[in-house]
Design an enzyme around this catalytic site. Sequence first.
Site, PDB file in Angstrom:
ATOM      1  N   LYS A 181       0.839  -1.192   0.000  1.00 19.54           N
ATOM      2  CA  LYS A 181       0.000   0.000   0.000  1.00 19.54           C
ATOM      3  C   LYS A 181       0.879   1.250   0.000  1.00 19.54           C
ATOM      4  CE  LYS A 181      -4.182  -1.770   0.223  1.00 19.54           C
ATOM      5  NZ  LYS A 181      -5.263  -1.451  -0.722  1.00 19.54           N
ATOM      6  N   LYS A 229     -13.119  -7.992  -7.335  1.00 24.22           N
ATOM      7  CA  LYS A 229     -13.488  -8.435  -5.993  1.00 24.22           C
ATOM      8  C   LYS A 229     -14.887  -9.022  -6.060  1.00 24.22           C
ATOM      9  CE  LYS A 229     -10.380  -5.060  -4.009  1.00 24.22           C
ATOM     10  NZ  LYS A 229     -10.165  -3.833  -3.233  1.00 24.22           N
TER      11      LYS A 229
END
Length: 433
Positions: free
Chosen positions: A127, A236
């Site tokens: 991240k 997702k």
Amino acid sequence: MPENAIPENCARLGRLEPTGLGAKWLADAGITAAYVYEIPMTTQFRGITSRDGLILQGAAGLAEAAPFWNYPPDVALRWFEGAFAVATKGLPAAPAPTPLNVTVPIVEPATAVRLVETSGCLTAKVKVADPRASLEEDVARLRAVRDALGASGKIRVDANAAWTNSEAREALPRLVEAAGGLEYAEQPCRKLADLAALQELGVAPIAADESIRLAASPERALREVMAAGLAAAVVKAMPLGGPTRVRNLISESLASSPADLPTGTGQNGKSAPPASNLQTPANNQRNPINNLQNPVSNQQNPANNLPNNTVNRLPPSAAENRGPLIVVSSALDSGVGLLAGMSLAASLQVEAACGLGTGRLMRGGILVEEPRIEDGQLLPPTKVELNLDLPAPSPEQVQRWRSRVEEIAKIFPMALGLNRKVCRPQRAGGVGD
């Protein structure tokens, strides 16, 4: 602490008794029971310190509906539609061992090294672009991850749409250098046009996530991602309407005509089939949720039942199929949601490392036997059963979800499908792996 005291860092699970329109809405969808869960995070992740959501039960088994709180009702509805489908119709394929990337949140370099070295993974997703960390800190974290992975490991970065185009052009070369090369940079900017421009510029391979997941039409967004020549598409399962829906979206996108979509041919050089040509799991497989003894060995994979000229496999390299790398990722799912992601990956026979290892970021789980990580793979449990002995969430948390179900039911009393204009969350991208 007294012997019978409840530890603070543990999962919580309790029955939700919906009321009013919410109760009718769930019942009409075939939901026979609903539960609220809450799981503390091991570290703050995109502002989240505790993950919460709903587990819905239907004739086919368990499903997760856990839209983040910054998602408005029309975006959250997709999650519920996916949960309704899984709970009542089952999964498109049996969850199978799935290769993982290790997710590295905004942590110190030493912690990043520990996460990578203990994961067993050969791919790391790091991240970046978080308000809590500077570019220099992102660079240091990436260097530490490269040292831990070694030269042969793959590194991805995820900016969660935080940069402008100019900021991405400034930051990405630094990150590429620090990482010793990137497999891809995920959603560096909000707009798909900016992603396409960055891909064309050649700063780094670019992947889309929020551009697909939060689009008014995910079908159109997937086609645009492929036509733009992006390196990867991150999908997702539950936020896009469930694993069967996502499988069909990808199949339909790959089936677009070459004139409209120059990318995405199948393994045999022909366009992949439309979803209508895929054999449905209802006709060709038993539901893995009901196969409690061994959901993998007791269930056929629908991909194996396809005719020879029908391709449901997405090769791991964009260069091989002239389409993007397909990566299945988590939205900080519980074990129930992770099983849906594993099913999606199995139904597509995706070989790229998937972002489904986020259970490591949570303090506990809600299943008697959780999916477990072993040697860089996520392995399915031998049975799927809620741990009803867990302590219950607070009454306030249960009421919060009861009110949310009621709110969505008032706006969408009937299933509307997924082709509709949606409002964007207050913060681009929400949270996810």
